[in-house]
Design a protein around this motif. Structure first.
Motif, PDB file in Angstrom:
ATOM      1  N   ILE A  66       0.850  -1.192   0.000  1.00  0.00           N
ATOM      2  CA  ILE A  66       0.000   0.000   0.000  1.00  0.00           C
ATOM      3  C   ILE A  66       0.886   1.242   0.000  1.00  0.00           C
ATOM      4  CG2 ILE A  66      -1.715   1.330   1.294  1.00  0.00           C
ATOM      5  CD1 ILE A  66      -2.732  -1.264   2.477  1.00  0.00           C
ATOM      6  N   GLN A  67       0.634   2.145  -0.949  1.00  0.00           N
ATOM      7  CA  GLN A  67       1.376   3.405  -1.031  1.00  0.00           C
ATOM      8  C   GLN A  67       0.413   4.564  -0.756  1.00  0.00           C
ATOM      9  OE1 GLN A  67       4.539   3.570  -1.428  1.00  0.00           O
ATOM     10  NE2 GLN A  67       5.288   1.882  -2.667  1.00  0.00           N
ATOM     11  N   PRO A  68       0.436   5.128   0.462  1.00  0.00           N
ATOM     12  CA  PRO A  68      -0.451   6.265   0.751  1.00  0.00           C
ATOM     13  C   PRO A  68      -0.088   7.497  -0.082  1.00  0.00           C
ATOM     14  CG  PRO A  68       0.324   5.240   2.775  1.00  0.00           C
ATOM     15  CD  PRO A  68       1.141   4.667   1.654  1.00  0.00           C
ATOM     16  N   ASN A  69      -1.095   8.332  -0.346  1.00  0.00           N
ATOM     17  CA  ASN A  69      -0.870   9.560  -1.095  1.00  0.00           C
ATOM     18  C   ASN A  69      -0.197  10.615  -0.224  1.00  0.00           C
ATOM     19  OD1 ASN A  69      -2.222   8.311  -3.169  1.00  0.00           O
ATOM     20  ND2 ASN A  69      -4.178   9.339  -2.791  1.00  0.00           N
ATOM     21  N   LEU A  70       0.249  11.680  -0.874  1.00  0.00           N
ATOM     22  CA  LEU A  70       0.909  12.791  -0.192  1.00  0.00           C
ATOM     23  C   LEU A  70       0.040  13.338   0.940  1.00  0.00           C
ATOM     24  CD1 LEU A  70       3.076  15.073   0.015  1.00  0.00           C
ATOM     25  CD2 LEU A  70       1.817  16.262  -1.796  1.00  0.00           C
ATOM     26  N   GLU A  71      -1.277  13.432   0.702  1.00  0.00           N
ATOM     27  CA  GLU A  71      -2.180  14.002   1.698  1.00  0.00           C
ATOM     28  C   GLU A  71      -2.158  13.217   3.009  1.00  0.00           C
ATOM     29  OE1 GLU A  71      -2.949  13.305  -1.392  1.00  0.00           O
ATOM     30  OE2 GLU A  71      -3.338  15.261  -2.302  1.00  0.00           O
ATOM     31  N   VAL A  72      -1.931  11.908   2.902  1.00  0.00           N
ATOM     32  CA  VAL A  72      -1.901  11.069   4.108  1.00  0.00           C
ATOM     33  C   VAL A  72      -0.706  11.449   4.978  1.00  0.00           C
ATOM     34  CG1 VAL A  72      -1.649   8.713   4.979  1.00  0.00           C
ATOM     35  CG2 VAL A  72      -3.116   9.172   2.997  1.00  0.00           C
ATOM     36  N   TRP A  73       0.471  11.560   4.368  1.00  0.00           N
ATOM     37  CA  TRP A  73       1.679  11.910   5.123  1.00  0.00           C
ATOM     38  C   TRP A  73       1.580  13.322   5.692  1.00  0.00           C
ATOM     39  CZ3 TRP A  73       3.696   7.562   6.166  1.00  0.00           C
ATOM     40  CH2 TRP A  73       3.712   6.525   5.223  1.00  0.00           C
ATOM     41  N   GLN A  74       0.976  14.222   4.947  1.00  0.00           N
ATOM     42  CA  GLN A  74       0.782  15.585   5.456  1.00  0.00           C
ATOM     43  C   GLN A  74      -0.147  15.593   6.662  1.00  0.00           C
ATOM     44  OE1 GLN A  74      -0.560  17.476   1.793  1.00  0.00           O
ATOM     45  NE2 GLN A  74       1.416  18.507   1.539  1.00  0.00           N
ATOM     46  N   GLU A  75      -1.196  14.787   6.609  1.00  0.00           N
ATOM     47  CA  GLU A  75      -2.125  14.702   7.735  1.00  0.00           C
ATOM     48  C   GLU A  75      -1.439  14.132   8.964  1.00  0.00           C
ATOM     49  OE1 GLU A  75      -5.452  14.427  10.300  1.00  0.00           O
ATOM     50  OE2 GLU A  75      -4.866  15.773   8.661  1.00  0.00           O
ATOM     51  N   ILE A  76      -0.585  13.140   8.784  1.00  0.00           N
ATOM     52  CA  ILE A  76       0.149  12.557   9.910  1.00  0.00           C
ATOM     53  C   ILE A  76       1.008  13.624  10.589  1.00  0.00           C
ATOM     54  CG2 ILE A  76       2.019  10.965  10.509  1.00  0.00           C
ATOM     55  CD1 ILE A  76       0.873   9.062   8.367  1.00  0.00           C
ATOM     56  N   CYS A  77       1.741  14.382   9.788  1.00  0.00           N
ATOM     57  CA  CYS A  77       2.610  15.429  10.349  1.00  0.00           C
ATOM     58  C   CYS A  77       1.777  16.507  11.046  1.00  0.00           C
ATOM     59  CB  CYS A  77       3.481  16.042   9.254  1.00  0.00           C
ATOM     60  SG  CYS A  77       4.752  14.913   8.625  1.00  0.00           S
ATOM     61  N   ARG A  78       0.684  16.905  10.439  1.00  0.00           N
ATOM     62  CA  ARG A  78      -0.173  17.927  11.045  1.00  0.00           C
ATOM     63  C   ARG A  78      -0.689  17.473  12.405  1.00  0.00           C
ATOM     64  NH1 ARG A  78      -2.375  18.989   5.748  1.00  0.00           N
ATOM     65  NH2 ARG A  78      -3.979  17.418   6.138  1.00  0.00           N
ATOM     66  N   LYS A  79      -1.163  16.235  12.452  1.00  0.00           N
ATOM     67  CA  LYS A  79      -1.764  15.739  13.695  1.00  0.00           C
ATOM     68  C   LYS A  79      -0.721  15.608  14.801  1.00  0.00           C
ATOM     69  CE  LYS A  79      -5.446  12.579  15.010  1.00  0.00           C
ATOM     70  NZ  LYS A  79      -6.491  13.622  15.012  1.00  0.00           N
ATOM     71  N   ILE A  80       0.466  15.114  14.471  1.00  0.00           N
ATOM     72  CA  ILE A  80       1.524  14.996  15.473  1.00  0.00           C
ATOM     73  C   ILE A  80       1.936  16.371  15.983  1.00  0.00           C
ATOM     74  CG2 ILE A  80       3.964  14.365  15.813  1.00  0.00           C
ATOM     75  CD1 ILE A  80       3.472  11.978  13.951  1.00  0.00           C
ATOM     76  N   ASN A  81       2.096  17.333  15.075  1.00  0.00           N
ATOM     77  CA  ASN A  81       2.534  18.676  15.458  1.00  0.00           C
ATOM     78  C   ASN A  81       1.488  19.427  16.271  1.00  0.00           C
ATOM     79  OD1 ASN A  81       5.078  18.485  14.220  1.00  0.00           O
ATOM     80  ND2 ASN A  81       4.256  19.097  12.233  1.00  0.00           N
ATOM     81  N   ARG A  82       0.211  19.173  16.002  1.00  0.00           N
ATOM     82  CA  ARG A  82      -0.855  19.917  16.673  1.00  0.00           C
ATOM     83  C   ARG A  82      -1.346  19.246  17.945  1.00  0.00           C
ATOM     84  NH1 ARG A  82      -4.850  21.405  11.559  1.00  0.00           N
ATOM     85  NH2 ARG A  82      -3.462  22.886  10.510  1.00  0.00           N
ATOM     86  N   GLU A  83      -1.344  17.909  17.961  1.00  0.00           N
ATOM     87  CA  GLU A  83      -2.047  17.214  19.038  1.00  0.00           C
ATOM     88  C   GLU A  83      -1.142  16.396  19.950  1.00  0.00           C
ATOM     89  OE1 GLU A  83      -5.400  15.040  17.620  1.00  0.00           O
ATOM     90  OE2 GLU A  83      -5.997  16.597  16.182  1.00  0.00           O
ATOM     91  N   SER A  84       0.152  16.566  19.824  1.00  0.00           N
ATOM     92  CA  SER A  84       1.058  15.823  20.698  1.00  0.00           C
ATOM     93  C   SER A  84       2.220  16.713  21.118  1.00  0.00           C
ATOM     94  CB  SER A  84       1.583  14.573  19.977  1.00  0.00           C
ATOM     95  OG  SER A  84       2.610  14.908  19.059  1.00  0.00           O
ATOM     96  N   ALA A  85       3.027  16.187  21.995  1.00  0.00           N
ATOM     97  CA  ALA A  85       4.227  16.911  22.416  1.00  0.00           C
ATOM     98  C   ALA A  85       5.364  16.725  21.427  1.00  0.00           C
ATOM     99  CB  ALA A  85       4.664  16.433  23.803  1.00  0.00           C
ATOM    100  N   GLY A  86       5.120  15.918  20.390  1.00  0.00           N
ATOM    101  CA  GLY A  86       6.166  15.595  19.431  1.00  0.00           C
ATOM    102  C   GLY A  86       6.222  16.550  18.260  1.00  0.00           C
TER     103      GLY A  86
END
Length: 378
Positions: free
Chosen positions: A32-52
């Motif tokens: 499975i190869q996720p699209n660019l939007e998937v990786w962007q969403e992962i980064c957004r969520k980590i940056n906004r909703e975690s200490a990471g």
């Protein structure tokens, strides 16, 4: 190739070949190869909703567990096993410490806070099929594959191994107080893994179990690093394969209720590797590795525990499956072909006609009726 709004899926014929599984009849994953939007969403969520902290736009992400800490590179490879098992291989590409205490901490994937969160988000997005309004899935199991450069030279590696056997078994099985392990227990683990270390016995050590894979080599004077890394990766693929097959068997009844045709075909593909004595002609150490893991996961016993009717039903259709071109077994459109060739099997009249049983049955019934008529009229 199959495309959706969030990813595309490709066949993955090369996954099993490096570990010596060359038969087309095999339970083969797709990638499975996720699209660019998937990786962007992962980064957004980590940056906004975690200490990471997260950076990246592809399967290679730079992650930190706090806002000011150093970034480490993690690669994510996603494999899909039919009908619904997802494996995410997360590879840490940078070193984080070199002491046993570092390894005990880092062997637990959930201690990699941002990487673990990325995996949860990935699973949630893939399960929902969208990058919005999805639920992160925290319920998953993880197994470590540890590559350890031991603080010793090649000349002293054997001596170092003997001195640190309890430590190595502790790292493999996650026993922090490894000093308390009995010599008998430690030696038994080494004995089980003896045959898989024949190839590089003097230059490396590899031990495997259902808890993970550990490969150790001397950090001085080793000219086999590339070969050692390749063998290490193979053994982890074996572990993934065993884990997936166990999961498949564990949920087989539910899979069969949802789609009987698919379940029986996938059982047909899996059976040669569930028996535990699979012969992998290209690699002796591979056969030995598989023997260890299939025993640890009790694959043969789990196969025997399936209701005999399931096994017999799958066996009865093998003559239809073998009419398929081998490349169909792992293809994205396999179910169209499987449904086509097993259509006769699903129609009992056609099935019995093809087996020449219906005629015998009719003659027997006619014979009984004639006998009855004769009896009545006589």
């Amino acid at each position: 190739m199959l495309r959706s709004d969030i990813c595309f899926v490709e066949e993955n014929p090369g996954f099993l070949k490096p570990i010596g599984i060359t038969s087309e009849r095999a339970y083969r994953p797709w990638v499975i190869q996720p699209n660019l939007e998937v990786w962007q969403e992962i980064c957004r969520k980590i940056n906004r909703e975690s200490a990471g902290r997260a950076q990246g736009r592809s399967s290679l992400l730079k992650l930190a567990d706090d806002k000011t800490g150093p970034l480490f590179r993690y690669s994510f490879t996603i494999r899909f096993y039919r009908p619904g098992i997802i494996c995410i291989e997360v590879q840490l590409l940078d070193e984080i410490g070199d002491q046993p205490s570092d390894f005990f901490r880092n062997r637990n994937f959930h201690n990699h806070l941002s990487a673990s969160m990325a995996a949860q988000i990935l699973l949630g997005i893939l399960a929902s099929g969208q990058t919005k309004n999805y639920h992160t899935l925290s319920s998953f199991s993880a197994r470590p594959a540890m590559l350890y450069a031991a603080p010793t030279s090649r000349d002293r590696f054997e001596e170092w191994k003997q001195e640190n056997k309890a430590l190595l078994v502790g790292l493999l099985l996650n026993i922090p107080h490894y000093e308390s392990s009995s010599d008998e227990f430690v030696n038994n683990i080494f004995g089980i893994n003896k045959e898989i270390n024949v190839k590089y016995a003097k230059g490396a050590l590899s031990i495997v179990s259902k808890q993970g894979v550990l490969t150790v080599y001397p950090n001085e004077g080793s000219d086999l690093l590339r070969d050692i890394e390749r063998e290490h990766a193979r053994r982890f693929r074996f572990l993934e394969y065993a884990l997936v097959l166990q999961n498949f068997l564990e949920h087989f009844q539910k899979i069969r209720v949802a789609d009987k045709i698919k379940a029986e075909f996938l059982l047909f593909l899996s059976t040669p590797f569930l028996r535990g004595d699979a012969n992998l002609p290209r690699t002796v150490t591979g056969s030995n590795t598989w023997k260890i893991l299939s025993d640890e996961f009790s694959l043969s016993r789990s196969l025997s525990a399936l209701e005999s009717v399931y096994i017999e039903e799958s066996k009865s259709q093998e003559k239809y499956y073998t009419k398929l071109k081998p490349e169909v077994y792992g293809s994205l459109g396999y179910m169209d072909e499987v449904s086509r060739v097993t259509k006769r099997h699903r129609n009992w009249v056609l099935r019995d006609l093809s087996d020449k049983k219906l005629l015998t049955l009719l003659l027997t019934i006619i014979g009984v009726l004639l006998a009855g008529i004769k009896l009545i009229t006589g």
